[in-house]
Scaffold this motif. Structure first.
Motif, PDB file in Angstrom:
ATOM      1  N   GLY A 184     -40.517   0.797  21.638  1.00  0.00           N
ATOM      2  CA  GLY A 184     -40.625  -0.018  22.838  1.00  0.00           C
ATOM      3  C   GLY A 184     -39.264  -0.097  23.499  1.00  0.00           C
ATOM      4  N   TRP A 185     -39.231  -0.533  24.726  1.00  0.00           N
ATOM      5  CA  TRP A 185     -37.992  -0.520  25.496  1.00  0.00           C
ATOM      6  C   TRP A 185     -37.909  -1.741  26.403  1.00  0.00           C
ATOM      7  CZ3 TRP A 185     -42.481   1.651  26.808  1.00  0.00           C
ATOM      8  CH2 TRP A 185     -42.954   1.432  28.091  1.00  0.00           C
ATOM      9  N   SER A 186     -36.691  -2.002  26.847  1.00  0.00           N
ATOM     10  CA  SER A 186     -36.466  -3.049  27.836  1.00  0.00           C
ATOM     11  C   SER A 186     -35.100  -2.827  28.452  1.00  0.00           C
ATOM     12  CB  SER A 186     -36.525  -4.437  27.192  1.00  0.00           C
ATOM     13  OG  SER A 186     -36.266  -5.452  28.149  1.00  0.00           O
ATOM     14  N   VAL A 187     -34.988  -3.049  29.742  1.00  0.00           N
ATOM     15  CA  VAL A 187     -33.687  -3.024  30.407  1.00  0.00           C
ATOM     16  C   VAL A 187     -33.645  -4.202  31.379  1.00  0.00           C
ATOM     17  CG1 VAL A 187     -34.523  -1.335  32.118  1.00  0.00           C
ATOM     18  CG2 VAL A 187     -32.067  -1.692  31.804  1.00  0.00           C
ATOM     19  N   ARG A 188     -32.617  -5.027  31.217  1.00  0.00           N
ATOM     20  CA  ARG A 188     -32.459  -6.213  32.057  1.00  0.00           C
ATOM     21  C   ARG A 188     -30.988  -6.375  32.406  1.00  0.00           C
ATOM     22  NH1 ARG A 188     -36.454 -11.073  30.893  1.00  0.00           N
ATOM     23  NH2 ARG A 188     -38.315  -9.972  30.184  1.00  0.00           N
ATOM     24  N   GLU A 189     -30.752  -7.065  33.514  1.00  0.00           N
ATOM     25  CA  GLU A 189     -29.377  -7.330  33.911  1.00  0.00           C
ATOM     26  C   GLU A 189     -29.311  -8.635  34.696  1.00  0.00           C
ATOM     27  OE1 GLU A 189     -28.554  -3.874  36.317  1.00  0.00           O
ATOM     28  OE2 GLU A 189     -29.018  -4.947  38.170  1.00  0.00           O
ATOM     29  N   LEU A 190     -28.118  -9.190  34.730  1.00  0.00           N
ATOM     30  CA  LEU A 190     -27.839 -10.336  35.581  1.00  0.00           C
ATOM     31  C   LEU A 190     -26.854  -9.885  36.642  1.00  0.00           C
ATOM     32  CD1 LEU A 190     -28.041 -13.426  36.158  1.00  0.00           C
ATOM     33  CD2 LEU A 190     -25.966 -13.675  34.787  1.00  0.00           C
ATOM     34  N   ALA A 197     -24.057  -5.051  37.767  1.00  0.00           N
ATOM     35  CA  ALA A 197     -24.387  -6.114  36.830  1.00  0.00           C
ATOM     36  C   ALA A 197     -23.161  -6.896  36.389  1.00  0.00           C
ATOM     37  CB  ALA A 197     -25.082  -5.530  35.608  1.00  0.00           C
ATOM     38  N   ILE A 198     -23.325  -8.212  36.301  1.00  0.00           N
ATOM     39  CA  ILE A 198     -22.342  -9.045  35.611  1.00  0.00           C
ATOM     40  C   ILE A 198     -22.435  -8.770  34.114  1.00  0.00           C
ATOM     41  CG2 ILE A 198     -21.708 -11.435  35.081  1.00  0.00           C
ATOM     42  CD1 ILE A 198     -22.800 -12.175  37.869  1.00  0.00           C
ATOM     43  N   ALA A 199     -23.648  -8.587  33.640  1.00  0.00           N
ATOM     44  CA  ALA A 199     -23.909  -8.138  32.276  1.00  0.00           C
ATOM     45  C   ALA A 199     -25.318  -7.582  32.245  1.00  0.00           C
ATOM     46  CB  ALA A 199     -23.764  -9.272  31.264  1.00  0.00           C
ATOM     47  N   GLY A 200     -25.524  -6.552  31.440  1.00  0.00           N
ATOM     48  CA  GLY A 200     -26.848  -5.946  31.351  1.00  0.00           C
ATOM     49  C   GLY A 200     -27.050  -5.306  29.996  1.00  0.00           C
ATOM     50  N   LEU A 201     -28.315  -5.007  29.686  1.00  0.00           N
ATOM     51  CA  LEU A 201     -28.654  -4.428  28.387  1.00  0.00           C
ATOM     52  C   LEU A 201     -29.814  -3.452  28.525  1.00  0.00           C
ATOM     53  CD1 LEU A 201     -28.692  -4.232  25.279  1.00  0.00           C
ATOM     54  CD2 LEU A 201     -30.052  -6.342  25.247  1.00  0.00           C
ATOM     55  N   ALA A 202     -29.650  -2.270  27.929  1.00  0.00           N
ATOM     56  CA  ALA A 202     -30.733  -1.308  27.757  1.00  0.00           C
ATOM     57  C   ALA A 202     -31.046  -1.257  26.267  1.00  0.00           C
ATOM     58  CB  ALA A 202     -30.322   0.066  28.264  1.00  0.00           C
ATOM     59  N   ALA A 203     -32.279  -1.592  25.897  1.00  0.00           N
ATOM     60  CA  ALA A 203     -32.635  -1.719  24.485  1.00  0.00           C
ATOM     61  C   ALA A 203     -33.823  -0.830  24.133  1.00  0.00           C
ATOM     62  CB  ALA A 203     -32.973  -3.174  24.155  1.00  0.00           C
ATOM     63  N   VAL A 204     -33.779  -0.280  22.925  1.00  0.00           N
ATOM     64  CA  VAL A 204     -34.893   0.488  22.365  1.00  0.00           C
ATOM     65  C   VAL A 204     -35.139  -0.025  20.961  1.00  0.00           C
ATOM     66  CG1 VAL A 204     -35.780   2.755  21.728  1.00  0.00           C
ATOM     67  CG2 VAL A 204     -34.249   2.528  23.689  1.00  0.00           C
ATOM     68  N   LEU A 205     -36.410  -0.257  20.632  1.00  0.00           N
ATOM     69  CA  LEU A 205     -36.798  -0.748  19.312  1.00  0.00           C
ATOM     70  C   LEU A 205     -37.942   0.123  18.809  1.00  0.00           C
ATOM     71  CD1 LEU A 205     -35.680  -3.186  17.707  1.00  0.00           C
ATOM     72  CD2 LEU A 205     -37.682  -4.482  18.449  1.00  0.00           C
ATOM     73  N   ASP A 206     -37.713   0.798  17.686  1.00  0.00           N
ATOM     74  CA  ASP A 206     -38.716   1.687  17.116  1.00  0.00           C
ATOM     75  C   ASP A 206     -39.267   1.053  15.844  1.00  0.00           C
ATOM     76  OD1 ASP A 206     -40.317   3.820  16.598  1.00  0.00           O
ATOM     77  OD2 ASP A 206     -38.715   5.205  16.027  1.00  0.00           O
ATOM     78  N   LEU A 207     -40.574   0.879  15.784  1.00  0.00           N
ATOM     79  CA  LEU A 207     -41.221   0.248  14.636  1.00  0.00           C
ATOM     80  C   LEU A 207     -41.910   1.291  13.762  1.00  0.00           C
ATOM     81  CD1 LEU A 207     -42.907  -2.843  16.350  1.00  0.00           C
ATOM     82  CD2 LEU A 207     -40.568  -2.619  15.481  1.00  0.00           C
ATOM     83  N   ASP A 208     -41.891   1.066  12.442  1.00  0.00           N
ATOM     84  CA  ASP A 208     -42.602   1.965  11.539  1.00  0.00           C
ATOM     85  C   ASP A 208     -44.078   1.570  11.461  1.00  0.00           C
ATOM     86  OD1 ASP A 208     -42.820  -0.219   9.802  1.00  0.00           O
ATOM     87  OD2 ASP A 208     -41.139   0.423   8.552  1.00  0.00           O
ATOM     88  N   ARG A 209     -44.832   2.229  10.602  1.00  0.00           N
ATOM     89  CA  ARG A 209     -46.275   1.990  10.522  1.00  0.00           C
ATOM     90  C   ARG A 209     -46.609   0.578  10.047  1.00  0.00           C
ATOM     91  NH1 ARG A 209     -48.869   7.575   7.991  1.00  0.00           N
ATOM     92  NH2 ARG A 209     -48.241   8.967   9.707  1.00  0.00           N
TER      93      ARG A 209
END
Length: 291
Positions: free
Chosen positions: A180-186, A194-206
């Protein structure tokens, strides 16, 4: 304001472009979309003796899709990437970041590789490339090399590109099936850096535990910054509010953001922690929905 004087070159081929770079060295700048370079020149914040426009160079205007992921050429506009359904499927974090890049008019002219080569530490795409372990394709008359995103960005507006080299493309790896993914910034306003921002990836197992994680921040250092300590604490754990809170606290302690008119270091640290919790929650929900 008028641009400072320069000699304009418009090569028709990659070989011609690389020959010009080899001949002119640091007296030349490359123009693709121009959404970063031209304002800098117009404001007289920089000058250049030779401008090399790659707008007619064949072969740099493609988005290639294959088993190795997505490859974006140096002439591909932000808007093309934003609206390409193959990119949305094979690299959803890239698609999600595009609406945050400037305004629509900028995305219609600016290029993905141009943003990467410009290396503004507050820009979204360098952080996305770092989160995805993208590889940047660099060419010169001596040949081609692939540079990992973690090695490409070296400082504010500074990259691994030599004076005689051209960034011809960027390659994003295949998307993990359980990620899953998400990208947010202020930012002060939509379209601002961006004053601050984040690009995130989260991979889950079975079993629904975190198999891998990437937390790539922008606007908080001279280069896009991954916080390995926070990524590590997530591994092997099941997603949840308490876990995300712990990761956010680690992020706030690990970062030492710069201070400017838009925000203090302490404020940026706080924002980074909040973004960590929100992005991880969103990424986990998307990872779960995709299973």
């Amino acid at each position: 304001m008028k641009l400072p004087g320069f000699t304009y070159h418009r090569p028709e081929s990659l070989d011609e472009t690389l020959s010009l770079l080899a001949e002119l060295g640091d007296d030349a700048k490359v123009l693709a979309g121009g959404q970063s370079l031209l304002p800098v020149l117009a404001l007289r914040m920089s000058s250049v003796a030779h401008l090399i426009d790659i707008g007619r160079v064949a072969g740099l205007d493609r988005i290639d899709r294959n088993g190795d992921g997505i490859a974006v050429g140096a002439r591909v506009r932000h808007a093309e990437v934003e609206h390409d359904p193959a990119v949305a499927k094979a690299a959803p974090l890239v698609s999600a970041a595009m609406p945050l890049v400037g305004h629509r008019a900028i995305r219609n002219r600016g290029t993905t590789c141009g943003s990467l080569a410009h290396a503004d530490p507050s820009a979204e795409l360098p952080a996305v490339a770092l989160a995805l372990d993208a590889r940047l394709v660099v060419r010169s008359r001596s040949g081609e090399r692939l540079v990992p995103a973690g090695e490409f960005f070296q400082g504010v507006f500074t990259t691994d590109l030599a004076e005689t080299e051209l960034l011809t493309g960027v390659r994003f790896p295949p998307w993990p099936a359980g990620a899953g993914w998400s990208v947010r910034e202020l930012s002060r306003r939509h379209g601002d850096f961006a004053i601050a921002g984040l690009a995130a990836v989260l991979d889950l197992d079975r079993d629904g535990a975190v198999e891998s994680a990437a937390l790539s921040f922008f606007g908080v250092a001279g280069v896009p910054r991954r916080v390995a300590e926070a990524e590590q604490v997530l591994l092997g754990e099941r997603p949840g509010a308490a876990l995300f809170e712990e990761a956010g606290q680690i992020v706030a302690k690990a970062l030492e953001p710069p201070e400017d008119l838009h925000g203090s270091s302490a404020y940026r640290k706080h924002v980074a922690g909040v973004l960590t919790r929100r992005c991880l929650k969103e990424a986990a929900e998307r990872a779960g929905a995709g299973r």
